[in-house]
Structures are given as structure tokens and as C-alpha cells.
Design an enzyme around this catalytic site. Structure first.
Site, PDB file in Angstrom:
ATOM      1  N   CYS A   1      18.983  29.866 -16.173  1.00  0.00           N
ATOM      2  CA  CYS A   1      17.726  29.359 -15.597  1.00  0.00           C
ATOM      3  C   CYS A   1      17.034  28.398 -16.567  1.00  0.00           C
ATOM      4  O   CYS A   1      17.026  28.609 -17.777  1.00  0.00           O
ATOM      5  CB  CYS A   1      16.802  30.531 -15.299  1.00  0.00           C
ATOM      6  SG  CYS A   1      15.177  30.050 -14.698  1.00  0.00           S
TER       7      CYS A   1
ATOM      8  N   CYS B   1       0.846  20.938 -24.952  1.00  0.00           N
ATOM      9  CA  CYS B   1       0.642  22.037 -24.001  1.00  0.00           C
ATOM     10  C   CYS B   1      -0.797  22.014 -23.460  1.00  0.00           C
ATOM     11  O   CYS B   1      -1.764  21.929 -24.221  1.00  0.00           O
ATOM     12  CB  CYS B   1       0.940  23.369 -24.693  1.00  0.00           C
ATOM     13  SG  CYS B   1       0.626  24.800 -23.645  1.00  0.00           S
TER      14      CYS B   1
ATOM     15  N   CYS C   1       8.619  31.416 -13.231  1.00  0.00           N
ATOM     16  CA  CYS C   1       9.611  32.313 -13.811  1.00  0.00           C
ATOM     17  C   CYS C   1      10.061  33.351 -12.777  1.00  0.00           C
ATOM     18  O   CYS C   1       9.236  34.082 -12.225  1.00  0.00           O
ATOM     19  CB  CYS C   1       9.032  33.016 -15.031  1.00  0.00           C
ATOM     20  SG  CYS C   1      10.228  34.114 -15.810  1.00  0.00           S
TER      21      CYS C   1
ATOM     22  N   CYS D   1      17.410  35.049 -19.833  1.00  0.00           N
ATOM     23  CA  CYS D   1      17.154  33.899 -18.957  1.00  0.00           C
ATOM     24  C   CYS D   1      18.424  33.421 -18.269  1.00  0.00           C
ATOM     25  O   CYS D   1      18.363  32.775 -17.217  1.00  0.00           O
ATOM     26  CB  CYS D   1      16.587  32.733 -19.758  1.00  0.00           C
ATOM     27  SG  CYS D   1      14.913  33.005 -20.353  1.00  0.00           S
TER      28      CYS D   1
ATOM     29  N   CYS E   1       4.482  27.445 -16.550  1.00  0.00           N
ATOM     30  CA  CYS E   1       5.785  27.949 -17.012  1.00  0.00           C
ATOM     31  C   CYS E   1       5.906  29.462 -16.847  1.00  0.00           C
ATOM     32  O   CYS E   1       6.948  30.038 -17.127  1.00  0.00           O
ATOM     33  CB  CYS E   1       6.058  27.517 -18.448  1.00  0.00           C
ATOM     34  SG  CYS E   1       4.847  28.093 -19.639  1.00  0.00           S
TER      35      CYS E   1
ATOM     36  N   CYS F   1      -3.111  27.061 -18.839  1.00  0.00           N
ATOM     37  CA  CYS F   1      -2.120  26.618 -17.861  1.00  0.00           C
ATOM     38  C   CYS F   1      -1.116  27.749 -17.683  1.00  0.00           C
ATOM     39  O   CYS F   1      -0.781  28.432 -18.651  1.00  0.00           O
ATOM     40  CB  CYS F   1      -1.409  25.359 -18.361  1.00  0.00           C
ATOM     41  SG  CYS F   1       0.072  24.900 -17.433  1.00  0.00           S
TER      42      CYS F   1
ATOM     43  N   CYS G   1       7.295  21.989 -16.650  1.00  0.00           N
ATOM     44  CA  CYS G   1       6.102  21.773 -17.483  1.00  0.00           C
ATOM     45  C   CYS G   1       5.505  20.387 -17.206  1.00  0.00           C
ATOM     46  O   CYS G   1       6.194  19.389 -17.376  1.00  0.00           O
ATOM     47  CB  CYS G   1       6.462  21.908 -18.965  1.00  0.00           C
ATOM     48  SG  CYS G   1       5.064  21.486 -20.024  1.00  0.00           S
TER      49      CYS G   1
ATOM     50  N   ASP H   1      -4.528  39.318 -30.378  1.00  0.00           N
ATOM     51  CA  ASP H   1      -4.304  37.876 -30.333  1.00  0.00           C
ATOM     52  C   ASP H   1      -4.805  37.127 -31.579  1.00  0.00           C
ATOM     53  O   ASP H   1      -4.033  36.437 -32.234  1.00  0.00           O
ATOM     54  CB  ASP H   1      -4.962  37.294 -29.063  1.00  0.00           C
ATOM     55  CG  ASP H   1      -4.739  35.800 -28.914  1.00  0.00           C
ATOM     56  OD1 ASP H   1      -3.597  35.367 -29.096  1.00  0.00           O
ATOM     57  OD2 ASP H   1      -5.705  35.079 -28.617  1.00  0.00           O
TER      58      ASP H   1
ATOM     59  N   CYS I   1      11.226  26.947 -16.200  1.00  0.00           N
ATOM     60  CA  CYS I   1      10.004  26.678 -16.970  1.00  0.00           C
ATOM     61  C   CYS I   1      10.100  25.333 -17.686  1.00  0.00           C
ATOM     62  O   CYS I   1       9.141  24.548 -17.696  1.00  0.00           O
ATOM     63  CB  CYS I   1       9.725  27.801 -17.971  1.00  0.00           C
ATOM     64  SG  CYS I   1      11.109  28.194 -19.038  1.00  0.00           S
TER      65      CYS I   1
END
Ligand code: B12
Ligand code: SF4
Ligand code: SF4
Length: 322
Positions: A141, A164, A198, A138, A194, A191, A148, A82, A144
């Protein structure tokens, strides 16, 4: 997120960052699990409910790198989890992990968005394989994008991170924009909205046991959290991603969440004496949201910090939660 900006040159070519690098081995770790948070409310993103994946995966990749070196498979290596200026999602797409969801995340068609990414960068040319591209997408769809809470998506596959909640509760070091606070519900660290909505997210095996649960979450309510000292915070969140928000940052988030939950008046009044101006300011906002005016007005005479005074005045102007 200054470190990302500073690392921007490395995102173009990995060898600008690590001149010895030849290949990157990609790993994913599933963290599908039920949602959770502080006792009685105060949601925490699922990846942060237990042990810190940066440490957990980082240690395992270090071990693997050393093992491969002993076996003569490589010389130098670098474990990445990350916090490095590399395009992890692009690499994952290239490696065939999944497809890019409209929520901007890499979705594994079988296990959904609950996948963390990590890499072992090595100084050898590794055999490449041609991954089979995942068949799913996706389609039509938009769950998400529609769900939000802060309207952070500027369109499919496109996010304004400044809106966000994940950014606001973790990376943002200062004042949370006043207009966004009422939209944040009781998220206090990250959070998952989203991801939760899914349809691909329901297939993964429960990984709760792998990641464990941080004892402080079951022990403390948000009201308790407002009374936690800095040394106690450091101790309780040792080895947890939550520590990244910092003492003042997490307490700031707790004030916003209590304001949105419409409770915690006594604890919030106590927090107006907190040594950190950031906490005092957000406590004042929350008290205003609870419709508590007289004690707020009294603070005008003793609050020394102009930033907090501004919050108090704005709170006195706002109407209580309807
Ligand atoms: C900055 C960051 C954030 C920011 C911004 C997120 C964003 N969506 O832009 C904030 C703080 C908001 C955030 C939040 C979260 N994050 Co984050 N974050 C990162 C981080 C550190 C860097 C991402 C980045 O900005 N890269 C630089 C930009 C330039 O790259 P890029 O966005 O991929 O875009 C490039 C290409 O991909 C391409 N591209 C971009 N968009 C598109 C679209 C299409 C269609 C195509 C073809 C190409 C394309 O063009 C760009 C330029 O080359 C990564 C780790 C890492 N080092 O990669 C984790 C990472 C993306 N985050 C992750 C997670 C889990 C989260 C959260 C779920 C955490 C939480 N629960 O609170 C949320 C999810 C919010 C969301 N919907 O994205 C995971 C995602 C795993 C996955 N399966 O995809 C990562 C990979 C960390 C990890 N190692 O596991 N995050
Ligand atoms: S993590 Fe939450 S605030 Fe951020 S884009 Fe997803 S739903 Fe919106
Ligand atoms: S919620 Fe729907 S649109 Fe969003 S990433 Fe999942 S499948 Fe794609």
C-alpha cells in the site's frame, strides 16, 4: 519546534533528562471519529475537534501516578503527553502497540492510526514483558504517500515536516510559504489526509463522546473567525488544542483556507485592516486568489508594513483562481 531541538540530548538516554527515571509505562488513547471543522468549511484535525488530549490524558496520568505513590509502588513520576523530548513512537513500537506505517505513525492493526500516545515515567524498575510483535504491515500500500496534498513525504517512513500542513497550520509561527498555500485546501488546524486514506483506519470505535466537540466550531464560519477578537479567541479555545496556533496564526490559516475555497471576499477585505500584519498579508494573498484586484491595489497607498506590501504586490501579479 525549538523545544524538540533543545531536548535532543534527552532523546538519546531518558536518564540524561530525568536522572531518577527507571521505567516508562506506555498508554494509548483512541480518537477515531468522523471528520469536522468550522461551520460551512475549514477542516480541523480530528484530535483537535474536542477537548485537549494533553490536559485530559495528563490529568488522568497524574491521578494514576499519585495513586501508585500512595500504594507505595513508586516515589517520583512524570506524566508525559506529546510535549516532551522523548521518542514516543519508538517506545510504542517497543511496547507492541503496533507497527510503523509509511505515513510515519504507529498503527494499531485493529484500530489504525487514530491513537494518541502518552507515558508515565517512574523511578522504579517495572516488570517487563515481551510483547507479541504485531503481524500486520503496510505491505504494498502507498495510499498515504500518494494522497498527501503538499507532497510532504520524501519516501516511505520519511517526512519533511516543513511541507506538512500540520506543521504549517500549528507550529509555523510566521508566513506560510506562498507556493504551499494553494495546496493546503481548507485545513485550518492540522491535517488528517494521510490517516483518512489508511485502510487500517476504519476499524476503531467512534470516540466522539469521550472527546466531545468544541462549541466554537459549530458556531463560527471562517468568515466569522476573521472577526473574532483576541480575548474572544482565548475564551472560545480555552481547553482546546487549537489555542496552540495562536490568534494571529489561526486567522492566517482561515485566510488561506478561504482563498482556496474561493469565498469570503467581504471578510477578507475586512481582514486587510487587522492589527496583525500576518493576517493582513495572508488576507491579501487570498483576495488575489479570488481575483479581487482594485481594492488590493488601493491598499498599496495605506499599508505601512513592508512584509504585507510585498504580499499585496505578489497577489496583484497572480492570476485569479481558475
Ligand atoms: C514533531 C512532531 C510532529 C511534526 C513532525 C512529524 C513527523 N512525522 O516527523 C509534525 C508537526 C509535522 C507532526 C504532525 C503530526 N503529528 Co506529530 N508529533 C511530533 C512529536 C512532538 C515529535 C516527533 C519527533 O520528531 N520525534 C523525534 C524524532 C527523532 O523521532 P522519530 O521521528 O520517531 O525518529 C526516530 C526513530 O523513531 C527512528 N525512526 C524514524 N523513522 C523511522 C522509520 C523506520 C522504518 C524505523 C525502523 C525507525 C525510524 O529514528 C529516529 C531517530 O532515533 C511527537 C510526540 C513525541 N514527543 O514523540 C508527535 C506525534 C508523533 N504526532 C502525532 C500526531 C497524531 C500527529 C498528526 C496526525 C497530527 C495532525 N492530525 O495534524 C500529524 C501527522 C503527520 C505525519 N504523517 O507524521 C502522534 C502520533 C501517534 C501515532 N499513533 O503515531 C505523536 C506521537 C503525538 C502523541 N503523543 O500522540 N508531528
Ligand atoms: S498530515 Fe497532511 S500534509 Fe502532513 S504528511 Fe499527512 S497528508 Fe501530508
Ligand atoms: S495508508 Fe497504506 S502505506 Fe500508508 S500507513 Fe496506511 S497501510 Fe501503510
Amino acid at each position: 519546534m525549538q523545544w524538540l531541538e533543545e531536548g535532543r540530548p534527552a532523546m538519546g538516554a531518558l536518564t540524561d533528562w530525568k536522572p531518577w527515571a527507571r521505567s516508562s509505562l506506555l498508554f494509548t488513547a483512541s480518537y477515531s471519529r468522523p471528520g469536522g471543522g468550522f461551520r460551512g468549511g475549514g477542516k480541523v484535525a480530528r484530535y483537535a475537534l474536542g477537548r485537549d488530549y494533553h490536559n485530559h490524558l495528563g490529568r488522568r496520568l497524574q491521578k494514576l501516578g499519585r495513586r501508585l505513590r500512595e500504594d507505595g509502588e513508586l516515589g517520583r513520576f512524570r506524566a508525559v503527553v506529546d510535549a516532551a523530548p522523548v521518542l514516543e513512537r519508538e517506545w510504542a513500537l517497543e511496547g507492541g502497540v503496533g507497527f510503523r506505517g509509511k505515513n510515519t505513525l504507529v498503527l494499531d492493526p485493529a484500530r489504525g492510526p487514530w491513537q494518541l500516545l502518552a507515558e508515565l515515567i517512574v523511578d522504579r524498575d517495572w516488570p517487563r514483558w515481551t510483547p507479541t510483535p504485531p503481524a500486520a504491515s503496510c505491505g504494498s500500500c502507498t495510499s498515504c504517500l500518494d494522497s498527501c496534498p503538499t507532497d510532504a513525504f520524501t519516501g516511505p517512513w520519511s517526512l519533511d515536516p516543513r511541507r506538512c500542513i500540520s506543521y504549517l497550520t500549528i507550529e509555523c509561527r510566521g508566513v506560510i510559504p506562498r507556493g504551499l498555500r494553494p495546496l493546503m485546501s481548507d485545513w485550518v488546524f492540522g491535517c488528517d489526509r494521510c490517516l483518512e486514506v489508511c485502510p487500517f483506519g476504519t476499524g476503531g470505535e467512534d470516540a466522539s463522546e469521550t472527546w466531545g466537540i468544541l462549541p466554537a466550531l459549530g458556531r463560527w464560519s471562517l468568515e466569522d473567525l476573521l472577526q473574532v477578537s483576541e480575548p474572544d479567541f482565548d475564551q472560545a479555545f480555552e481547553g482546546s488544542p487549537i489555542r496552540r496556533a495562536g490568534w494571529a496564526g489561526l486567522l492566517r490559516n482561515a485566510c488561506v483556507a478561504l482563498g482556496n475555497l474561493g469565498r469570503g471576499a467581504e471578510a477578507l477585505l475586512g481582514a486587510t485592516n487587522h492589527p496583525e500584519w500576518l493576517v493582513r498579508g495572508h488576507a491579501a494573498w487570498a483576495l488575489g486568489r479570488l481575483g479581487i484586484r482594485a481594492p488590493l491595489a488601493a491598499l498599496l497607498d495605506r499599508e505601512p508594513d513592508p512584509r504585507v506590501l510585498e504580499e499585496i504586490r505578489a497577489s496583484l501579479d497572480q492570476k485569479g483562481k481558475s
